[in-house]
Design a protein around this motif. Structure first.
Motif, short mmCIF file in Angstrom:
data_model
loop_
_atom_site.label_atom_id
_atom_site.label_comp_id
_atom_site.label_asym_id
_atom_site.label_seq_id
_atom_site.Cartn_x
_atom_site.Cartn_y
_atom_site.Cartn_z
N HIS A 241 -2.97 0.68 2.11
CA HIS A 241 -3.74 0.58 3.35
C HIS A 241 -5.23 0.48 3.00
O HIS A 241 -5.78 1.35 2.32
CB HIS A 241 -3.47 1.85 4.15
CG HIS A 241 -3.98 1.85 5.55
ND1 HIS A 241 -5.33 1.93 5.84
CD2 HIS A 241 -3.35 1.76 6.74
CE1 HIS A 241 -5.49 1.92 7.15
NE2 HIS A 241 -4.30 1.81 7.72
N SER A 242 -5.84 -0.61 3.46
CA SER A 242 -7.23 -0.85 3.04
C SER A 242 -8.20 0.13 3.68
O SER A 242 -9.28 0.39 3.15
CB SER A 242 -7.64 -2.28 3.38
OG SER A 242 -7.59 -2.49 4.77
N ARG A 340 -2.87 -9.06 5.85
CA ARG A 340 -2.60 -7.66 6.17
C ARG A 340 -3.77 -6.83 5.65
O ARG A 340 -4.41 -7.19 4.66
CB ARG A 340 -1.32 -7.19 5.46
CG ARG A 340 -0.09 -8.01 5.79
CD ARG A 340 1.14 -7.53 5.01
NE ARG A 340 0.98 -7.63 3.57
CZ ARG A 340 1.14 -8.75 2.88
NH1 ARG A 340 1.46 -9.88 3.49
NH2 ARG A 340 0.98 -8.76 1.57
N ASN A 341 -4.00 -5.69 6.30
CA ASN A 341 -5.11 -4.85 5.89
C ASN A 341 -4.73 -3.99 4.70
O ASN A 341 -4.47 -2.81 4.83
CB ASN A 341 -5.57 -3.99 7.06
CG ASN A 341 -6.35 -4.81 8.06
OD1 ASN A 341 -7.08 -5.74 7.69
ND2 ASN A 341 -6.21 -4.47 9.33
N VAL A 342 -4.72 -4.63 3.54
CA VAL A 342 -4.28 -3.95 2.34
C VAL A 342 -5.26 -4.15 1.19
O VAL A 342 -6.05 -5.09 1.19
CB VAL A 342 -2.90 -4.47 1.86
CG1 VAL A 342 -1.83 -4.17 2.88
CG2 VAL A 342 -2.96 -5.96 1.55
N ASN B 326 -13.47 -5.08 1.67
CA ASN B 326 -12.21 -5.17 0.93
C ASN B 326 -11.61 -6.57 1.04
O ASN B 326 -11.34 -7.06 2.13
CB ASN B 326 -11.20 -4.16 1.51
CG ASN B 326 -9.83 -4.28 0.86
OD1 ASN B 326 -9.68 -4.01 -0.33
ND2 ASN B 326 -8.84 -4.71 1.63
N ARG B 328 -8.71 -8.59 1.27
CA ARG B 328 -7.31 -8.28 1.56
C ARG B 328 -6.39 -9.45 1.20
O ARG B 328 -5.17 -9.30 1.19
CB ARG B 328 -7.13 -7.88 3.03
CG ARG B 328 -7.51 -8.93 4.01
CD ARG B 328 -7.39 -8.44 5.45
NE ARG B 328 -8.00 -9.40 6.35
CZ ARG B 328 -8.10 -9.26 7.65
NH1 ARG B 328 -7.67 -8.17 8.23
NH2 ARG B 328 -8.66 -10.19 8.38
N ARG B 354 -14.39 -1.90 6.79
CA ARG B 354 -14.21 -0.65 7.56
C ARG B 354 -15.59 -0.12 7.86
O ARG B 354 -16.42 0.02 6.95
CB ARG B 354 -13.43 0.36 6.74
CG ARG B 354 -12.06 -0.13 6.33
CD ARG B 354 -11.14 -0.32 7.52
NE ARG B 354 -9.92 -1.00 7.12
CZ ARG B 354 -8.77 -0.91 7.78
NH1 ARG B 354 -8.70 -0.20 8.90
NH2 ARG B 354 -7.71 -1.55 7.36
#
Lengths: 508, 508
Positions: A241-242, A340-342, B326, B328, B354
């Motif tokens: 999970h980012s 995806r938020n990774v 990030n 992703r 974030r």
């Protein structure tokens, strides 16, 4: 270039043959094209091989089909003359790319004569008979019409033309017709080694590819070599999970970006230590050949659809003289709708390096590995274990694609000068200059001619530039076939004495 | 923290209730879990909503199910007390993630009582009856056992416990039970606006998520916000042969790597101008909360499988106080077995940012765009035309994912102090510290509580860390349900006077 008396005689014979028996040349060519030849389909390929052996045997050559286990056959042969000035090896391939007939305007294995390109309103014509006029702008549509059955038709017609005119050939010919080129020539080196004693020549001519983008005849004196690698960078063992872990856990995509971005500078030069060190210097002859090339930059930019070269003002031909570093693919997790938020678990980049003359492929890959080590990476040649992922902050997997080296004929060599002379004579009818290209940008394992057959190799294209090579609606422009016949009639009446090497040629 | 007399009374009542009627709490909970609740399945969700309204109505609350067109229903309600010290809003969601029963050890909608985790050899048990002993290490397996039906069971039991003991509650409660959280809460803001006048509270408690990774109870005082973007870089209009054109034609994957690599420095800090400028300063209270957090770094590194943090020595909780950048996902042409020797036509990168407290999502994306412009890019918000690809050497498409801002409760606020006090009392049975987490790293649109309902919001998790949230075999450890009942018995007997706001609370 002023033609010699012999060359003039050859050209006259070629013109007369085209005039009187051009219709037959087209029909014979069509019959050859109607033999399916998808690379890998051995039964079909054997039929092509046997037909080629028959055709050149009928023209006085001594031909043989040779088949090694697990390989499609090659056709080899020789055609001697009374007082050869040298021995030329002739390489042509007779296999073709697969076809999807649904995408073709006509059947790929029934040669179709058309009044011009389909997309310019070409209409289907009957093949001409004796006495009919032939328009040089007609096209013949079929698989391998240009890649690579053209040279067979051109050579056979030139041999016929000289024979009819009672002209003695100036060179011995040694043939090597391959059936696996479109599969990447996996057995070519094996065949060369097996048949080396029967493939002795002063130099080889690779008869393939199209003429210059401008439509002007060209001779190409080299190809780049090739190597490549795939790099995997590692983040957490599974995608995370980012929000929870991003920017604390290492991001392999970011590491990939940093490493790759650091491999080139703003002037487009590769910054990997030693990358250019063993590149052959550009000679004065190279320089003047490059400077004489017709400018293609603006035309290519418009045709290929981009806003300017990588480096402002870079000339296309200059870049081909250097080893390249090209990112051919990149991947990490997903983008777009599937993003995806990774934090990705892995990031992959695939790079191909085109080698200039002098570059050793192994060494280039060693330099890449050294760069990784300098950047603190633990470099593996396999997937890391879970334990290794936990114990190395910087971890990369390097998969080497070993490739092969470049091949080059010096621009100031007798071979280059003789071929350019002959090509200039043959292409002279339309008052064209000849393009002398020091190297193709692409890679073909021609180094095998140098290493196994111990002879230089040059490339003599015949086909039109817009031939749809490898694609549906492959075609040959009749004018280019005519050029091919003229070219071969000229080559076969050219004095190659300067090319003959005492130790190498059958004629030496 | 030393409990007040009221809190002690609440805890004693809770303990007695668990002792005497724990079996009933488990059975009631199981019945709630047996109502399928896959997010988006409106009929099922209505049954859940009605059952929840019934359960809290039965405990003295005034409940209502409200359904806006195109949305799953929310359940709202209020439960007043005689002399409230404040009004607490309570948010819980009753929808759950979809299930694939084939991957579950037991049926996801028939609550299964197990002696311990499946993977530790847990065996199925009958639900206990009156007088049976209950082991707090038992687990209840069912979808939404932890995410997020636990708070309903805990609150209901706490209300029953206080009622049985004749204890008056210290706070008014306002309920908001959502049925679309697992779909991303697309209508939560709409419901809040529609029902704002009936959702007045001094502060809100979001009851969701697990306790700390160490198993220690925690209160979380914020979530990060979110925004993101996708960038496309452009090379030639179609993929080109890398031998012929590589390193002359611009390579979009290389441009992507350069741009992205340039966005962070070696210390892991984002180098985009102004990126940190509006981030709320870390207060002394934040600092001391962070310093008091149990260290998790080594444990996470081993569990998640990587060799060390992005930046050597970086503390996990410190990173969460900053906006992140990030990567992703990344994509250009192909890698591995599918890699082709091409210059890619496009390269894509997807980034999520974030947001820390203070960061405005629009502004962050403006900064990214400004960085592109500084790097000479023509920035579009759509696919470029062929003409644009030909006329701009540097061309990028920026697709904005607008996101939302962070939400934070100051660590030195009366709300933070009161909640930590209550949580410490409730969790005290096992002599545990309470973890005071300034913010989750992840993003939830809690800013809506602040903006629409004009109240701060804190997160009060109950479920065990290893609850398999969103996955097969979701479960709740009975000890965590017991903790939840204690927590609510404590909250409902805690003096929230310091939290009451004259203008906001129903009690003000």
């Amino acid at each position: 270039m002023k033609p010699t008396t012999s060359q003039v005689a050859g050209l006259v014979a070629s013109a007369r043959h085209r005039e009187e028996r051009g219709w037959e040349v087209l029909r014979d060519f069509a019959a050859l094209l109607e033999l399916p030849n998808v690379t890998g389909s051995t039964d079909d390929l054997r039929r092509n091989a046997n037909e080629l052996a028959r055709r050149f045997e009928a023209r006085g050559a001594s031909m043989e089909t040779v088949e090694l286990p697990g390989a499609s056959p090659v056709v080899i042969g020789e055609l001697r003359t009374t007082t050869p000035t040298a021995t030329l090896g002739v390489y042509v391939h007779y296999d073709g790319q697969p076809v999807d007939p649904a995408n073709w305007a006509s059947s790929p294995y029934s040669a179709t004569l058309v009044s011009g390109p389909w997309h310019e309103g070409g209409v289907v014509l009957d093949f001409p008979g004796p006495g009919d006029e032939i328009d040089a702008e007609w096209r013949i549509y079929a698989r391998s019409a240009s890649d690579d059955k053209t040279p067979f038709a051109a050579m056979a017609a030139a041999l016929d033309a000289l024979k009819e005119a009672g002209i003695e050939r100036s060179v011995d010919l040694v043939f090597l017709f391959e059936g696996e080129e479109e599969s990447g020539s996996p057995n070519l080196g094996r065949y060369m080694k097996h048949l080396a004693s029967r493939l002795t020549a002063d130099s080889w001519l690779l008869c393939d590819g199209p003429v210059h983008q401008t439509g002007i005849p060209q001779v190409v004196f080299g190809v780049r070599g090739y190597c490549g690698f795939e790099l995997t960078f590692y983040g957490p063992e599974r995608e995370l999970h980012s929000g929870h872990y991003g920017n604390w856990v290492p991001n392999p995509a970011m590491e990939l970006a940093s490493f790759i971005a650091g491999c080139k500078d703003e002037s487009g030069m590769v910054t990997i230590d030693g990358f250019y060190d063993d590149t052959a210097p550009i000679t004065a002859a190279d320089r003047s050949a490059i400077d004489a090339l017709p400018p293609v930059e603006d035309r290519l930019q418009a045709e290929l659809g981009f806003g300017g070269p990588e480096v402002d003002g870079a000339r296309y031909a200059d870049r081909l003289m250097l080893p390249s570093f090209n990112v051919r693919g990149m991947s990490a997790a997903a983008v777009g709708q599937k993003a995806r938020n990774v934090v990705p678990a892995e990031a992959h980049v695939s790079v191909d390096i085109r080698l200039a003359a002098g570059n050793a492929p192994d060494r280039m890959l060693d330099l890449v590995e050294a760069r990784l080590v300098t950047a603190a990476y633990q470099v593996l040649d396999r997937e890391p274990t879970s334990e290794e992922r936990r114990s190395h902050r910087y971890l990369a997997r390097l998969t080497r694609d070993p490739g092969y080296r470049a091949a080059r004929v010096p621009m100031d060599s007798p071979l280059a000068e003789t071929l350019l002379g002959a090509c200039g004579v043959a292409g002279n009818e339309e008052n064209e200059e000849v393009v002398a290209l020091p190297t193709f940008g692409g890679s073909i394992p021609l180094y095998q001619f140098e290493e196994i057959l111990d002879a230089p190799v040059a490339i003599l294209p015949i086909a039109n530039h817009d031939n749809n090579q490898h694609a549906p609606d492959e075609n040959l422009r009749v004018a280019n076939l005519w050029y091919g016949i003229d070219l071969w009639a000229t080559l076969l009446t050219t004095d190659f004495t300067a090319v003959a090497r005492p130790a190498a040629g059958g004629s030496g």
